[in-house]
Design a protein around this motif. Structure first.
Motif, short mmCIF file in Angstrom:
data_model
loop_
_atom_site.label_atom_id
_atom_site.label_comp_id
_atom_site.label_asym_id
_atom_site.label_seq_id
_atom_site.Cartn_x
_atom_site.Cartn_y
_atom_site.Cartn_z
N HIS A 181 -9.53 -4.96 16.63
CA HIS A 181 -9.95 -6.22 17.26
C HIS A 181 -11.40 -6.15 17.73
O HIS A 181 -12.15 -7.12 17.62
N TRP A 182 -11.79 -4.98 18.25
CA TRP A 182 -13.12 -4.85 18.86
C TRP A 182 -14.22 -4.67 17.82
O TRP A 182 -15.41 -4.66 18.17
N ALA B 285 -12.50 -2.51 28.31
CA ALA B 285 -12.82 -3.01 26.97
C ALA B 285 -13.66 -2.01 26.19
O ALA B 285 -13.45 -1.81 24.99
N LEU B 286 -14.61 -1.38 26.85
CA LEU B 286 -15.44 -0.39 26.16
C LEU B 286 -14.60 0.78 25.67
O LEU B 286 -14.80 1.29 24.56
N GLU C 142 -21.04 4.38 26.39
CA GLU C 142 -21.47 3.23 27.18
C GLU C 142 -20.59 3.04 28.41
O GLU C 142 -21.03 2.47 29.41
N ALA C 143 -19.35 3.50 28.34
CA ALA C 143 -18.42 3.30 29.45
C ALA C 143 -18.73 4.20 30.64
O ALA C 143 -18.39 3.86 31.78
N GLY C 144 -19.36 5.36 30.39
CA GLY C 144 -19.63 6.31 31.47
C GLY C 144 -20.33 5.70 32.67
O GLY C 144 -19.85 5.82 33.81
N PRO C 145 -21.48 5.03 32.49
CA PRO C 145 -22.17 4.43 33.63
C PRO C 145 -21.35 3.33 34.32
O PRO C 145 -21.50 3.11 35.52
N GLN D 92 -7.24 8.53 32.97
CA GLN D 92 -7.31 9.08 31.62
C GLN D 92 -8.52 8.52 30.87
O GLN D 92 -9.21 9.26 30.16
N ALA D 93 -8.78 7.24 31.04
CA ALA D 93 -9.93 6.63 30.38
C ALA D 93 -11.23 7.20 30.94
O ALA D 93 -12.18 7.48 30.18
#
Length: 318
Positions: free
Chosen positions: A233-234, A271-272, A280-283, A309-310
């Motif tokens: 989907h993404w 979503a990331l 990109e999700a880290g920050p 976990q994410a």
């Protein structure tokens, strides 16, 4: 492993988000109601009223506080008692109506909202500039699946008073979704119309990304092969573009200033990670600071476990 354990201890579900005054009130209300004293209602009402009187014209924060308090008091008689004692207090009426909706929603009984509609309309008469009576009425309309002309009429009353009211846009998004009687086309048209004129950091900025996460969840819910490849989907243009538009701005200090900014950051981190854009999700996880929202993390199970976990995967850069 010690690092991960420390992360786990800091992560917490906090409906108040970063609103420290609201968080203190929730803790105080919980402690006060446990005492069982005769003056419990008076004490609680005074505390709630004091908070809602702060920044009375900040509609975004008032909507956030009203919604959190309504959920917190859904199973309590406190909101009803306050409205009965002060029938000409708009805050008391809105909180009572909204709490009725929260209780009916949690119990799966959409018709059991009592006199919430009339209560909202009385509150609107008492406080004609305040959008929260109309936000609460929009929740009633959504729960009871009113006809679209009626629902859009209520929605327009909110927008007349608070142009970018986050709760109103998300309520309309839910109402127009296929799961609630609308269509995917209606959702797309609604999001497109909003995106064309909305400031990038408006309180309702998460509407488009919310629509994409909702569609992603609908694919997961189908199960079978479709659920196994739901991540695709993404990679579709609309979903990827929705993420691209916000991925590098929302986590910047001070970019999002509205009351539920941390909820939007939770949505972005989710979503990331769903899109496997871990770097990109880290920050974004750093900006969240461990304040977790139940949705959307609960779609995969326990929200704190899913969040942790994410966050581990994003931190490890796998």
């Amino acid at each position: 492993m010690a690092f991960l354990s420390s992360r786990r201890r800091r992560a917490r579900l906090a409906p108040e988000l970063d609103d420290q005054d609201l968080g203190r009130l929730l803790k105080t209300l919980l402690a006060t109601t446990r005492t069982g004293t005769i003056a419990t209602t008076d004490l609680c009402v005074a505390q709630i009223s004091r908070l809602l009187d702060q920044d009375a014209g900040d509609w975004d924060r008032r909507t956030h506080r009203m919604g959190v308090l309504a959920d917190f008091l859904a199973e309590s008689a406190l909101a009803r008692s306050w409205a009965a004692r002060e029938p000409y207090n708009a805050d008391a009426l809105v909180l009572y109506a909204w709490a009725q909706v929260a209780r009916a929603r949690s119990q799966g009984s959409p018709d059991d909202v009592g006199d919430a509609t009339d209560t909202c309309l009385r509150a609107a008469e008492l406080a004609p500039e305040d959008p929260t009576p109309w936000v609460a009425l929009l929740a009633v309309a959504r729960l009871q699946r009113w006809e679209q002309p009626q629902v859009f009429g209520v929605w327009n009353e909110v927008l007349t008073r608070d142009r970018w009211n986050r709760e109103a846009y998300l309520s309309m998004l839910g109402y127009l979704s296929p799961e609630e009687g609308g269509t995917r086309i209606q959702v797309l048209e609604f999001v497109d119309a909003l995106s064309a004129r909305m400031p990038a950091n408006a309180p309702c900025a998460a509407t488009e990304l919310t629509a994409q996460v909702m569609q992603y969840h609908s694919v997961l819910a189908r199960g079978g092969f479709e659920a196994l490849v739901a991540r695709n989907h993404w990679s579709h243009a609309m979903a990827a573009q929705a993420l691209d538009r916000v991925a590098h701005t929302w986590a910047q200090p001070g970019f999002l200033r509205h009351a539920r900014a941390l909820a939007d950051l939770n949505l972005l981190a989710y979503a990331l990670m769903a899109a496997d854009r871990r770097r990109e999700a880290g920050p974004v996880f750093e900006a969240i600071g461990g304040v977790v929202t139940a949705w959307p993390w609960q779609a995969g199970g326990d929200p704190l476990t899913e969040f942790d976990q994410a966050q581990r995967r994003a931190t490890a850069g796998l």
